[in-house]
Design a protein around this motif. Structure first.
Motif, PDB file in Angstrom:
ATOM      1  N   PRO A 281       0.923  -1.073   0.013  1.00  0.00           N
ATOM      2  CA  PRO A 281      -0.003   0.141   0.417  1.00  0.00           C
ATOM      3  C   PRO A 281       0.846   1.004   0.283  1.00  0.00           C
ATOM      4  N   SER A 282       0.571   2.088  -1.010  1.00  0.00           N
ATOM      5  CA  SER A 282       1.801   2.758  -1.276  1.00  0.00           C
ATOM      6  C   SER A 282       0.377   4.182  -1.636  1.00  0.00           C
ATOM      7  N   ILE A 283       1.448   5.651  -1.583  1.00  0.00           N
ATOM      8  CA  ILE A 283       0.898   7.033  -2.011  1.00  0.00           C
ATOM      9  C   ILE A 283       1.254   7.331  -2.687  1.00  0.00           C
ATOM     10  N   ASP A 284       1.378   9.003  -3.061  1.00  0.00           N
ATOM     11  CA  ASP A 284       2.238   9.531  -3.901  1.00  0.00           C
ATOM     12  C   ASP A 284       1.591  10.878  -3.548  1.00  0.00           C
ATOM     13  N   ILE A 285       3.046  11.174  -3.417  1.00  0.00           N
ATOM     14  CA  ILE A 285       3.017  13.269  -2.037  1.00  0.00           C
ATOM     15  C   ILE A 285       3.250  13.429  -3.987  1.00  0.00           C
ATOM     16  N   ILE A 286       2.424  13.751  -4.700  1.00  0.00           N
ATOM     17  CA  ILE A 286       2.482  14.749  -6.174  1.00  0.00           C
ATOM     18  C   ILE A 286       2.568  16.111  -5.775  1.00  0.00           C
ATOM     19  N   SER A 287       3.047  16.954  -6.702  1.00  0.00           N
ATOM     20  CA  SER A 287       2.488  18.240  -6.819  1.00  0.00           C
ATOM     21  C   SER A 287       0.897  18.963  -7.936  1.00  0.00           C
ATOM     22  N   TYR A 288       0.439  19.402  -7.353  1.00  0.00           N
ATOM     23  CA  TYR A 288      -0.821  19.098  -7.544  1.00  0.00           C
ATOM     24  C   TYR A 288      -1.583  21.049  -7.632  1.00  0.00           C
ATOM     25  N   ASP A 289      -1.459  21.758  -9.040  1.00  0.00           N
ATOM     26  CA  ASP A 289      -2.189  23.084  -8.987  1.00  0.00           C
ATOM     27  C   ASP A 289      -3.298  23.217  -9.756  1.00  0.00           C
ATOM     28  N   PRO A 290      -4.104  23.220  -8.750  1.00  0.00           N
ATOM     29  CA  PRO A 290      -5.516  23.495  -9.860  1.00  0.00           C
ATOM     30  C   PRO A 290      -5.624  24.956 -10.901  1.00  0.00           C
ATOM     31  N   ASP A 291      -5.214  25.938 -10.696  1.00  0.00           N
ATOM     32  CA  ASP A 291      -5.070  26.623 -10.909  1.00  0.00           C
ATOM     33  C   ASP A 291      -4.923  27.490 -12.376  1.00  0.00           C
ATOM     34  N   CYS A 292      -3.480  26.343 -12.606  1.00  0.00           N
ATOM     35  CA  CYS A 292      -2.336  26.731 -13.589  1.00  0.00           C
ATOM     36  C   CYS A 292      -3.301  25.965 -15.347  1.00  0.00           C
ATOM     37  N   GLU A 293      -3.534  26.574 -16.352  1.00  0.00           N
ATOM     38  CA  GLU A 293      -3.917  25.793 -17.760  1.00  0.00           C
ATOM     39  C   GLU A 293      -3.318  25.409 -17.929  1.00  0.00           C
ATOM     40  N   LEU A 294      -1.522  25.391 -18.025  1.00  0.00           N
ATOM     41  CA  LEU A 294      -0.849  24.703 -18.549  1.00  0.00           C
ATOM     42  C   LEU A 294      -0.535  23.375 -18.159  1.00  0.00           C
ATOM     43  N   SER A 295      -0.843  23.373 -17.028  1.00  0.00           N
ATOM     44  CA  SER A 295      -0.948  21.526 -16.778  1.00  0.00           C
ATOM     45  C   SER A 295      -0.990  21.362 -14.957  1.00  0.00           C
ATOM     46  N   ASN A 296      -2.047  21.099 -14.493  1.00  0.00           N
ATOM     47  CA  ASN A 296      -2.071  20.747 -12.877  1.00  0.00           C
ATOM     48  C   ASN A 296      -1.045  20.254 -12.436  1.00  0.00           C
ATOM     49  N   PHE A 297      -0.067  19.818 -13.350  1.00  0.00           N
ATOM     50  CA  PHE A 297       1.045  19.907 -12.385  1.00  0.00           C
ATOM     51  C   PHE A 297       1.755  20.530 -12.125  1.00  0.00           C
ATOM     52  N   GLY A 298       1.550  21.971 -12.532  1.00  0.00           N
ATOM     53  CA  GLY A 298       2.607  23.549 -12.413  1.00  0.00           C
ATOM     54  C   GLY A 298       2.471  23.262 -14.219  1.00  0.00           C
ATOM     55  N   CYS A 299       3.091  24.880 -13.924  1.00  0.00           N
ATOM     56  CA  CYS A 299       3.188  25.722 -15.359  1.00  0.00           C
ATOM     57  C   CYS A 299       5.152  25.333 -15.957  1.00  0.00           C
ATOM     58  N   PHE A 300       5.665  24.937 -14.841  1.00  0.00           N
ATOM     59  CA  PHE A 300       7.090  24.577 -15.547  1.00  0.00           C
ATOM     60  C   PHE A 300       7.204  23.061 -16.120  1.00  0.00           C
ATOM     61  N   TRP A 301       6.571  22.158 -15.648  1.00  0.00           N
ATOM     62  CA  TRP A 301       5.980  20.573 -16.118  1.00  0.00           C
ATOM     63  C   TRP A 301       6.479  20.145 -16.311  1.00  0.00           C
ATOM     64  N   HIS A 302       7.656  19.779 -16.837  1.00  0.00           N
ATOM     65  CA  HIS A 302       7.340  19.244 -18.738  1.00  0.00           C
ATOM     66  C   HIS A 302       8.000  20.471 -19.743  1.00  0.00           C
ATOM     67  N   THR A 303       8.825  20.864 -19.392  1.00  0.00           N
ATOM     68  CA  THR A 303       9.256  22.071 -19.937  1.00  0.00           C
ATOM     69  C   THR A 303      10.315  22.702 -19.898  1.00  0.00           C
ATOM     70  N   VAL A 304      10.878  23.646 -20.556  1.00  0.00           N
ATOM     71  CA  VAL A 304      12.375  24.263 -20.382  1.00  0.00           C
ATOM     72  C   VAL A 304      12.590  25.104 -18.786  1.00  0.00           C
TER      73      VAL A 304
END
Length: 331
Positions: A281-304
């Motif tokens: 049984p394992s959990i994921d502590i992972i960033s979540y941004d409900p307000d970013c239009e580019l990605s809910n993982f943050g506006c710099f997720w998978h970007t340069v």
């Protein structure tokens, strides 16, 4: 010697035997069971330095010299911090048929203990900035300061603390490889399960036969500025009590502004094969941004822009101190 005196001496002798600290092979003594190990103070400066050290290698993409060099650094750090290190090498097939020379790095503390906790993160970086707002950057690799290096940096600092004062349970720290080689957004082909290849391999072939742990905690993207962590879907499905334990501890420590009690969706991440295949049984502590239009993982997720400029020591502290408090309070 009268009868009362003899009886008193017998009782005193019996008490001295049963209260002895030595317990050869039996169940833990009362003193052992109530032993409290103080929770160490998480050093965010130290964790940030470990994040920077990874980024300094450049792109940590499988099959590159930078990847090999960083892997050597990470294994050496865990060994330096007193862990029993196991390197799990595997040839993993990417979505496009590329053979990835992958390396899962495992650092174990108190390996003989059957009571264990699993902490893990991925250390590879994405070969493509396929979520960048500038399409010209889509085939450019990312440095992965947050997406990869932040979770590993927190775990290295935890390893350093464990070496100084071990918790009551055995701890395994696993740095998974080949998590971020999933199908890019610009690709037209589709292949199921193209993500989390290293953790899936370990879940099928663990470093210890019949490996088990009380629970697991995954750290992914845990260093961003003003990051927030919501309760992830698979974590709630497979390890609801662990989620509750961690979020309650974060609130108790004053980090409730980071650990939000609301829920988010289901995320494909390294905890999924650990839950579904290894059945830990394992959990994921992972960033979540409900307000970013580019990605809910943050506006710099998978970007340069996933660089050290976006790493915040306060976020590293909130996550690291919470995880330390959780594992040091387990009996």
């Amino acid at each position: 010697m009268n009868i009362k005196m003899s009886l008193l001496l017998a009782i005193l002798l019996m008490f001295s035997i049963t209260s002895c600290k030595t317990n050869k092979g039996g169940s833990p003594t009362v003193e052992e069971e109530t032993r409290t190990v103080p929770v160490p103070e998480f050093n965010a400066d130290s964790a940030c330095n470990y994040v920077q050290a990874q980024v300094d290698f450049g792109y940590r993409i499988p099959n590159t010299k930078e990847h090999v060099a960083c892997g050597e650094y990470l294994a050496a750090k865990l060994e330096q911090f007193g862990a029993t290190v196991t390197n799990q090498y595997a040839d993993l097939v990417a979505y496009n048929g590329t053979i990835l020379k992958a390396r899962n790095i495992i650092g174990s503390y108190n390996p003989d203990s059957k009571k264990r906790i699993l902490l893990f993160a991925h250390w590879d970086t994405r070969p493509w900035a396929d979520n960048d707002p500038n399409e010209k950057n889509h085939r450019t690799p990312i440095l992965g300061a947050n997406d990869g290096a932040s979770g590993v940096g927190v775990l290295l600092e935890i390893a350093r603390q464990i070496q100084q004062e071990a918790p009551a349970l055995g701890i395994d720290i696993i740095l998974f490889d080949a998590e971020d080689y999933g199908i890019p957004q610009f690709e037209t082909v589709y292949k199921k399960n193209s993500w989390c290849l290293g953790s899936e391999y370990w879940a099928r072939y663990p470093h210890v036969p019949n490996y088990n742990a009380r629970f697991g905690i995954l750290l992914d993207m845990v260093g961003g500025k003003e990051a927030t962590f919501y309760k992830e879907g698979y974590s709630e499905q497979y390890a609801k009590s662990v989620n509750k334990k961690v979020w309650n501890k974060a609130k108790e420590l004053g980090f409730g502004n980071y650990f939000i009690t609301d829920k988010q969706g289901y995320i494909t991440d390294d905890h999924v094969p650990v839950n579904q295949i290894a059945r830990i049984p394992s959990i994921d502590i992972i960033s979540y941004d409900p307000d970013c239009e580019l990605s809910n993982f943050g506006c710099f997720w998978h970007t340069v822009d996933d660089t050290m400029d976006n790493i915040d020591k306060n976020t590293l502290k909130a996550v690291g101190q919470t995880v330390l408090a959780v594992i040091y309070n387990e009996k």
